[in-house]
Motif scaffolding. Structure first.
Motif: not given
Length: 533
Positions: A27-30, A256-263, A266-272, A353-356
């Protein structure tokens, strides 16, 4: 030197986002370019070599030499700066705030991870050169986060009125901090070294930038570390096209807003970790560092009377790029524009935050660096380890919450069985028969059976708690010794590296503590290190 390691996920101190990243979950590879395995660096080198603007190298070296002009520069650091002129030289970077007297221990772990990764890369890919970079967060304005360090369980704090970028602060009041700190030190050789280091850094320089640069250079120049201040007119000039894009196109907000929406999807409920603003730049000038806003085509600086038209603002950018300061969304892009960087080393919050940010890098045609979790370390003395062994408590046990640790130790050393699990299982089997009986007779009877089961299970649990509490009282002497050890190694019920300052260990071991860390930290071994000193 005896060491041990614990997987990050087993410490319970790291987010699921970070442990899933370390496990390379699909899930995180993109959201990243390449995972930081040694083999993946070859492709990263090739990509950065193609994409990096070669003309930036001479300006980078020029800026660094000016920043170092008042420092005693080691031959290794000087060589590393000179190597940056060449297209076969790359950097590994970490960044940190200008914490008073280096702040928490992990400041050292970040820098040493960076130094050691450069050594490892040189061994694996010897045809290239690698320079460790410490990026000073001189433009930061969170003074309350950096104005103290902990020493022997107490805060040593610098109090003053503060506004604007912290790097520009004068050092008024640090003479009093020095007196407070020095009074807590003895007259040993190591104590004298600590006093001298603090005095030279903070009482013999003009501002927090020059003080921090001196301090870090004193500690790490022997390893060739290069210290970089991004708040530099030469370097900001290289960033002008990206400042202009941010002001006019507001690309980072969109991406970054679009990336946040994508995160978030995800089913894992990661915190932005961070949310972008429409404009992710501050204006810094005359002791202010405030956000730039745009309303109906008019640009301004928050809480000031400064206003521009678009044309006036773009002219200001060209004339004074040093007045424009990237926030947390854009600082990583600035770093990668001016450095031939392969990898950024940071803590869990930073990597989150780098992942965003990858999509914004792609929009700007800037290579996204590899992201490496810094080393984490628990320093334990031989005496502390002996005490744990006598108590039959493992270091891994100390990562438990204190109540859970006390319960585990009590159950382990108690001469009676406190675990009522067998009784609960037996009770549940008995109720299975009653449920079958209810099915055969009156189904409404099932509710009464269920209620009785809950009542009896709860009764057993209450008895178990009472027995546990009684045993804890009986074993109080042992539990107090365990608690004292955990409090020593996990001050404030948090990781040692987030609380303690290097000075406590330097007082005992001198410069050997830094050498010990350099010898034992392996940045590509992604487990939590237990290091006996």
């Amino acid at each position: 030197m005896p060491t041990d390691c614990i997987p990050f996920k087993d410490t319970n101190y790291f987010s699921s986002l970070i442990t899933d990243y370390l496990d390379e979950k699909e899930d995180l590879k993109p959201f990243y370019n390449r995972f930081p395995s040694l083999e993946n660096f070859e492709a990263q080198i090739e990509e950065k070599q193609r994409s990096f603007n070669k003309d930036h190298r001479s300006d980078l070296v020029k800026a660094l030499m000016l920043q170092y002009e008042d420092l005693s520069i080691s031959s290794m650091t000087l060589t590393n700066i000179d190597l940056l002129k060449h297209g076969t030289t790359f950097t590994v970077t970490t960044g940190h705030q200008l914490n008073l007297f280096t702040g928490p221990l992990y400041f050292f772990y970040k820098i040493i991870s960076t130094i050691n990764l450069c050594k490892t890369l040189k061994e694996k890919y010897p045809h290239y050169n690698y320079v460790p970079i410490y990026w000073m967060a001189t433009e930061d304005h969170d003074f309350e986060e950096i104005n103290f360090f902990n020493f022997k369980g107490k805060k040593v704090q610098w109090n003053r009125d503060a506004s604007g970028p912290v790097g520009e602060f004068d050092l008024e009041g640090l003479d009093q901090v020095y007196e407070v700190f020095a009074a807590q030190l003895d007259s040993s050789i190591n104590a004298k070294s600590l006093k001298k280091l603090f005095h030279q850094a903070y009482l013999e320089h003009d501002n927090l930038t020059t003080a921090t640069r001196f301090l870090v250079n004193k500690l790490f120049s022997v390893y060739g570390l290069v210290i970089l201040d991004g708040n530099d007119p030469i370097l900001k000039k290289l960033y002008i096209p990206y400042i202009e894009d941010e002001l006019v196109e507001q690309s980072s907000f969109k991406k970054v807003s679009k990336t946040n929406d994508e995160i978030n999807a995800l089913p894992s409920n990661y915190k932005i970790q961070v949310n972008p603003r429409e404009i992710n730049l501050f204006y810094i000038n005359n002791n202010i560092r405030e956000r730039i806003l745009e309303t109906d085509g008019v640009y301004g600086v928050l809480d000031t009377d400064i206003r521009w038209t678009k044309e006036e603002l773009l002219a200001e950018v060209k004339e004074h790029p040093e007045y424009f300061s990237p926030n947390v969304i854009l600082r990583p892009l600035y770093q990668e524009v001016i450095l031939p960087n392969l990898c950024y080393i940071g803590g869990g919050g930073e990597l989150a935050y780098w992942l965003q940010l990858k999509s914004n890098f792609e929009a700007q045609n800037v290579t996204f660096p590899m992201l490496l979790l810094r080393n984490s370390v628990l320093l334990i003395t031989e005496k502390q380890k002996e005490k744990l062994d006598k108590l039959n408590v493992s270091v891994a046990d100390l990562f438990l919450k204190q109540d859970d640790l006390m319960t585990k130790v009590t159950k382990a050393i108690s001469d009676i069985n406190i675990d009522f699990s067998p009784q609960k299982e037996q009770l549940q089997k008995q109720f299975e028969h009653l449920y079958q009986l209810a099915e055969q007779t009156d189904k409404s009877f099932k509710g009464a059976v269920a209620a009785q089961e809950v009542k009896q299970i709860k009764g057993l649990e209450n008895l178990e708690k009472r027995l546990l509490k009684a045993q804890k009282r009986k074993l109080e002497d042992v539990l107090i010794r365990v608690k004292v050890l955990q409090d020593e190694l996990f001050p404030g019920q948090s990781l040692q590296e987030r609380n303690m300052n290097i000075s406590e260990f330097y007082l005992e071991y001198g410069e050997d503590i830094i050498q010990t860390l350099v010898q034992n930290l392996d940045p590509l071994h992604s487990e939590f290190l237990i290091l006996e000193v």
